[in-house]
Motif scaffolding. Structure first.
Motif, short mmCIF file in Angstrom:
data_model
loop_
_atom_site.label_atom_id
_atom_site.label_comp_id
_atom_site.label_asym_id
_atom_site.label_seq_id
_atom_site.Cartn_x
_atom_site.Cartn_y
_atom_site.Cartn_z
N THR A 149 -15.27 -46.69 11.72
CA THR A 149 -13.99 -47.67 12.06
C THR A 149 -13.91 -48.50 10.86
N GLY A 150 -15.02 -48.62 9.99
CA GLY A 150 -14.71 -49.50 8.85
C GLY A 150 -16.12 -49.68 8.29
N SER A 160 -12.50 -47.77 2.07
CA SER A 160 -11.62 -47.50 3.26
C SER A 160 -11.76 -45.68 3.53
N GLU A 182 -13.53 -44.60 6.68
CA GLU A 182 -12.68 -44.71 8.01
C GLU A 182 -12.33 -43.31 8.21
#
Length: 210
Positions: free
Chosen positions: A133-134, A164, A167
């Motif tokens: 998620t990050g 990014s 992700e």
């Protein structure tokens, strides 16, 4: 020999004087040690509070809903977890459970990997389904203007931030490899590879946690 010199020698050799001096020094040491201990206790609490605040900031940066997510204390690490991280190219530092609406929402996993100039400390968010998620960089020593481009999430040639791009990645994507399913920033391939190893390590840890 003068009476004054004899008097000084007598004072210096007087057992009572030596005992008194020893007791005085002992009391002084005890008082100083107690004062330093008190200062250290107060300082340690403040440092711990600051470190936790920084950790929470890093964890919130890697979850899907930072405002609606809370985090547990650091979980106990097992040999299996640390071995999984190591086999993927990273060192496991700590793991925190992310919770949303009272339910487990995944984990924030802190790992350490090697960059071009030293260690890279990073936090990786992995949701309950095992999807990244990050990624947040906690600490690094990468070269300014080169490796730092990776650390600050500047875009790669395809326009997506170098951090990014992780992700949405999961074990289903296989081992993440720079040049294969991960894009590097030109001139900062080693730094990108270091972050990639960290993400692989976090996913490996999640996998063995069940």
């Amino acid at each position: 020999m003068s009476n004054e010199v004899k008097s000084k020698e007598k004072v210096q050799m007087d057992p009572q004087y030596i005992i008194k001096l020893t007791v005085t020094l002992l009391i002084t040491c005890v008082v100083v040690a107690a004062a330093l201990g008190g200062v250290n206790a107060i300082t340690a609490e403040k440092i711990a509070a600051i470190n936790w605040e920084n950790t929470v900031t890093a964890m919130k940066a890697v979850v899907a809903d930072p405002d609606g997510t809370t985090f547990s204390d650091a979980l106990e690490l097992t040999d299996t977890m640390t071995a999984a991280a190591s086999s993927a190219g990273g060192t496991l530092d700590s793991v925190y459970e992310a919770q949303a609406n009272g339910q487990s929402a995944g984990y924030a996993i802190k790992v350490v990997t090697s960059g071009s100039q030293g260690k890279i400390e990073m936090m990786v968010g992995v949701d309950a389904e095992g999807t990244v998620t990050g990624v947040s960089i906690v600490k690094n020593s990468e070269t300014s203007g080169i490796g730092s481009k990776v650390m600050t999430n500047l875009p790669t040639a395809n326009g997506v931030g170098v951090l990014s791009q992780f992700e949405g990645k999961s074990a289903a994507d296989g081992t993440l490899i720079v040049g294969s399913n991960v894009d590097a920033i030109s001139g900062a391939t080693v730094s990108t590879r270091g972050v990639t190893n960290g993400v692989n390590a976090a996913l490996a840890v999640f996998d063995v946690m069940g």
